[in-house]
Design an enzyme around this catalytic site. Structure first.
Site, PDB file in Angstrom:
ATOM      1  N   ASP A 292       0.861  -1.164   0.000  1.00  7.28           N
ATOM      2  CA  ASP A 292       0.000   0.000   0.000  1.00  7.28           C
ATOM      3  C   ASP A 292       0.913   1.235   0.000  1.00  7.28           C
ATOM      4  O   ASP A 292       2.136   1.128   0.141  1.00  7.28           O
ATOM      5  CB  ASP A 292      -0.958  -0.021   1.202  1.00  7.28           C
ATOM      6  CG  ASP A 292      -2.174   0.854   0.956  1.00  7.28           C
ATOM      7  OD1 ASP A 292      -3.212   0.629   1.592  1.00  7.28           O
ATOM      8  OD2 ASP A 292      -2.086   1.753   0.089  1.00  7.28           O
TER       9      ASP A 292
HETATM   10  C1  GLC Z   1      -4.149   4.434  -0.351  1.00  5.51           C
HETATM   11  C2  GLC Z   1      -5.074   3.285   0.005  1.00  5.51           C
HETATM   12  C3  GLC Z   1      -5.153   2.231  -1.057  1.00  5.51           C
HETATM   13  C4  GLC Z   1      -5.018   2.887  -2.413  1.00  5.51           C
HETATM   14  C5  GLC Z   1      -3.593   3.391  -2.527  1.00  5.51           C
HETATM   15  C6  GLC Z   1      -3.327   4.097  -3.851  1.00  5.51           C
HETATM   16  O1  GLC Z   1      -3.440   4.840   0.776  1.00  5.51           O
HETATM   17  O2  GLC Z   1      -4.868   2.648   1.254  1.00  5.51           O
HETATM   18  O3  GLC Z   1      -6.391   1.527  -0.901  1.00  5.51           O
HETATM   19  O4  GLC Z   1      -5.293   1.964  -3.453  1.00  5.51           O
HETATM   20  O5  GLC Z   1      -3.252   4.249  -1.437  1.00  5.51           O
HETATM   21  O6  GLC Z   1      -4.114   5.236  -3.952  1.00  5.51           O
END
Ligand code: GLC
Length: 753
Positions: A292
């Protein structure tokens, strides 16, 4: 046929079969190409495939000091960037892709990821609202349309569906999932992935999906985002894991995203048990895992990694294949391999997973296949997409209360008042995680009523938020300004019926948007009570991203409609339900608490040793609040009535059980009903919930029409995971309930031999 000819035919068949064997099938053919390409790559180029950069636009996480635009351009041209996220528009994607394909030594195309969560430009209802439809076909279609629009803008990978189960409405991201139930969440996750990936991932209008966040993110303590998760193995295997496993087994999901939280004291991003033992080992997942946003670097703050080099070592050895915005892999992996702290074979395994998905997407055949500005112009906001978004919105609405059939309203009804700033809001209905959606593009409730030809008078009542609302600032909720009350009360006084649109701002849920209080924000509750004092004939339309404790409203207001945040077509959907053109059939995917003090509250609880109610105090209850929910999981009313009769159970050979029930529409209008089947394994080697959803079927019945619903249960539904993570099916007594919600239905039982 003479013998000679027969033998000749036999030989020809053998040769043909041999020829087939020697030609690699799709997957084998891709594996050969991947191996051949990997053999040509330098270590730096391999590490590049494990590195993802954010585009030069919006950030969806804390923007790191690293990675300024110059670095990124140089790295892309050097072939050190395997993927980008948040690049907007076919033209921009083409520019970035050209840098990678035309400037780098091997010309390996990048894969472009984006948060396509509930629609792309045409926004469908927030995922929690879609889940309330229990309509798998509509949900799959919604994802299909999102993929068509996203791929028309150059995107070939979405960071969706979020399949995190959550029982805690304080958690802001409940809006992004499918609610509290594992069975429903699994079915919906599969539908969404099938919608995104279609039946040909190499097509120009299908995109790779991403099961996220692996794992346990929805169990953040106190409903606070990013907070500690501490669950046992029985919960992990029976509640949290199944939607992820279904994503692989039933939908062949191409990617996973790990999560910010720890599991058993180890951050998911470096958690070998999760990513190697379970995901890539036991479940045989052959796609790739992305971290993430900066979840790798955050292991330093977790107290698991001592620095960024240690992050790269732990995450890669722990099974994370690509690094989103930690800059750990790109900075340290080459040195770690040279120092022997990370084996090159580990790098190779990760890189092969990434390359395989790129081949399956057809990116090596044509890196620019998704960069078609013509398609972009033709398909974005296409009328068919708007129609589907409206249909999905109507199916997502849940009728929570309708005393004396106040609803549906009559168009001819005179003196209709509409009160509440959310009725005139074109932005909040889009909900959070609208990423590519354009602000203020929803049909507001007022616009929907206008389009439906309704005569009404409107009063705002009160502002909901003051100050800036742009993503990702904190909202300033209006808790003082009641200057609009007077006008609203005067209007209510002179009206026959008052439609009040109350709830949350569109960015009052979502990532980082936890609430410790689940009531109507700001001065809305006071407004509701002030209006009620002068006119009790209120229809409350809720616009919210999570269950709310609307207990006072339930005790006083005659009609309540849960309208969530329904996306681009909100106003039309609300109007058609309020005036009876569409008969609402939604069912709650998440329990509504009476009070935030009850949270986490969910239907499939284990029994305590003292199930109540009892006359004395020694049983699970509160002295100052009911222990029952306000509205239970699976609950939702209709403008018609459904009767359940003839529950029958037939235990078949091979541990199959057939359960049937007859449903009759005993009302005066056509309606849809979600028939739900719940099981209770009464005695087992680990205690089982007092009931669990194990089947549902959505049916449509004309007035007086009768239909027999038949469920066939197999070991998959009868079994469970024990504390060692082994799936077992145990003989014994089972309770069965089939009905209209998790608390209302016909009951029976059977014995499994
Ligand atoms: C965010 C979220 C994730 C998302 C990623 C890219 O922090 O936790 O669900 O897909 O970053 O935006």
């Amino acid at each position: 046929m003479n013998k000679g000819r027969f033998l000749m035919l036999l030989v020809c068949c053998q040769l043909f079969l041999l020829a087939c064997d020697s030609q690699p099938s799709g997957k084998d053919e891709i594996d050969v190409k991947v191996e051949n390409l990997l053999a040509q790559m330098t270590l730096e180029e391999k590490v590049g495939q494990m590195n993802q950069y954010n585009g030069f636009y919006d950030v969806t996480g804390p923007a790191p000091a690293e990675g300024d635009a110059k670095n990124k351009y140089e790295h892309i041209k050097s072939g050190w960037v395997g993927s980008m996220l948040n690049v907007r528009g076919a033209n921009e994607v083409r520019k970035m892709q050209s840098l990678a394909v035309d400037s780098s030594r091997l010309g390996i195309p990048m894969i472009f990821g984006f948060d396509v969560i509930h629609g792309h430009k045409t926004l469908s209802p927030i995922p929690l609202a879609e889940a309330a439809s229990w309509d798998l076909e509509a949900i799959e279609k919604s994802a299909r349309i999102a993929a068509i629009e996203a791929s028309a803008e150059g995107i070939n990978w979405t960071f969706a569906p979020m399949v995190d189960i959550s029982r805690d409405a304080r958690w802001g991201r409940v809006m992004e999932g499918a609610g509290e139930d594992t069975y429903l969440g699994s079915r919906i996750g599969v539908a969404r992935i099938n919608g995104f990936q279609g039946d040909d991932l190499s097509a120009h209008n299908t995109i790779a999906a991403c099961a996220k966040h692996f794992a346990g993110y929805g169990f953040a303590e106190a409903g606070m985002d990013y907070n500690t998760v501490d669950v046992g193995t029985v919960t992990l295997h029976n509640v949290i894991f199944p939607p992820f496993k279904a994503a692989i087994d039933e939908a062949d999901v191409k990617t996973f995203m790990n999560s910010f939280n720890i599991i058993n004291g180890i951050p998911a991003t470096a958690n070998k048990f999760l990513q190697r033992d379970i995901l890539k080992g036991e479940w045989g997942f052959d796609g790739f895992v992305i971290s993430d946003w900066s979840s790798g670097a955050e292991m330093i703050a977790h107290g698991y990694a001592k620095d960024l080099e240690h992050v790269a070592e732990l995450a890669t050895n722990g099974g994370s294949d690509m690094d989103m915005e930690s800059y750990a892999n790109i900075k340290h992996l080459v040195k770690l391999v040279e120092a022997g702290k990370v084996k090159e074979s580990t790098i190779d395994e990760a890189v092969k997973r990434v390359l395989r998905v790129k081949y399956e997407l057809g990116l090596f055949d044509d890196p620019f296949k998704y960069c078609d500005e013509t398609r972009e112009k033709e398909l974005i906001y296409h009328a068919d997409h708007m129609a589907a978004a409206l249909d999905m919105a109507k199916r997502s609405i849940v009728l929570l209360k309708n005393e004396n059939n106040v609803l549906p309203l009559a168009k001819e009804q005179k003196k209709i008042a509409v009160i509440g700033t959310l009725a005139d809001d074109k932005d909040s209905p889009l909900g959070n995680w609208r990423m590519a959606g354009e602000d203020n593009t929803a049909i507001s409730v007022l616009e929907g009523l206008d389009a439906y030809g309704v005569n009404y008078k409107y009063a705002e009542g009160a502002e909901l938020v003051t100050g800036p609302t742009a993503f990702p600032v904190e909202l300033e909720i209006n808790t003082t300004d009641k200057s609009g009350f007077k006008e609203a009360i005067a209007l209510a006084k002179q009206s026959e019926v008052v439609v009040m649109v109350l709830g949350e701002h569109g960015l009052h849920s979502g990532e980082g948007r936890g609430r410790a209080n689940l009531g109507l924000p700001g001065v809305q509750q006071e407004l509701l009570e002030a209006v009620y004092k002068v006119n009790k004939n209120i229809v409350l339309v809720l616009m919210n991203g999570r269950p709310l404790t609307i207990t006072w409203a339930d005790e006083h207001v005659p009609a309540i409609v849960e309208a969530w945040q329904l996306g681009t077509q909100t106003g039309h959907a609300v109007a058609q339900v309020l005036f009876g053109e569409y008969n609402p059939a939604g069912k709650l995917p998440m329990t509504f608490p009476r009070h935030v003090g009850q949270v986490p509250i969910y239907y499939n609880q284990y029994s305590s040793g003292r199930p109540g109610p009892k006359t004395e105090v020694f049983w699970p209850h509160y002295m100052d609040e009911s222990e029952k929910p306000l509205y239970p999981f699976g609950y939702g009313l209709s403008y018609t009535k459904f009767d359940y009769t003839d529950l029958n159970i037939n235990v078949l050979e091979g541990r199959k059980v057939e359960v049937s029930v007859v449903v009759t529409n005993s009302g005066d209008r056509v309606g849809e009903e979600v028939v739900q089947l719940y099981l209770h394994d009464k005695v087992a080697s680990v205690v089982r919930p007092v009931k669990e959803l194990k089947g549902f079927e959505k049916i449509s019945l004309e007035p007086s029409q009768t239909y027999k619903v038949v469920f066939t249960l197999s070991e998959k539904e009868l079994g469970f995971y024990n504390g060692q993570g082994e799936f077992v099916v145990e003989p014994g007594d089972f309770g069965v309930m089939v009905g209209t919600s998790s608390v209302e239905g016909l009951t029976s039982e059977f014995e499994l031999k």
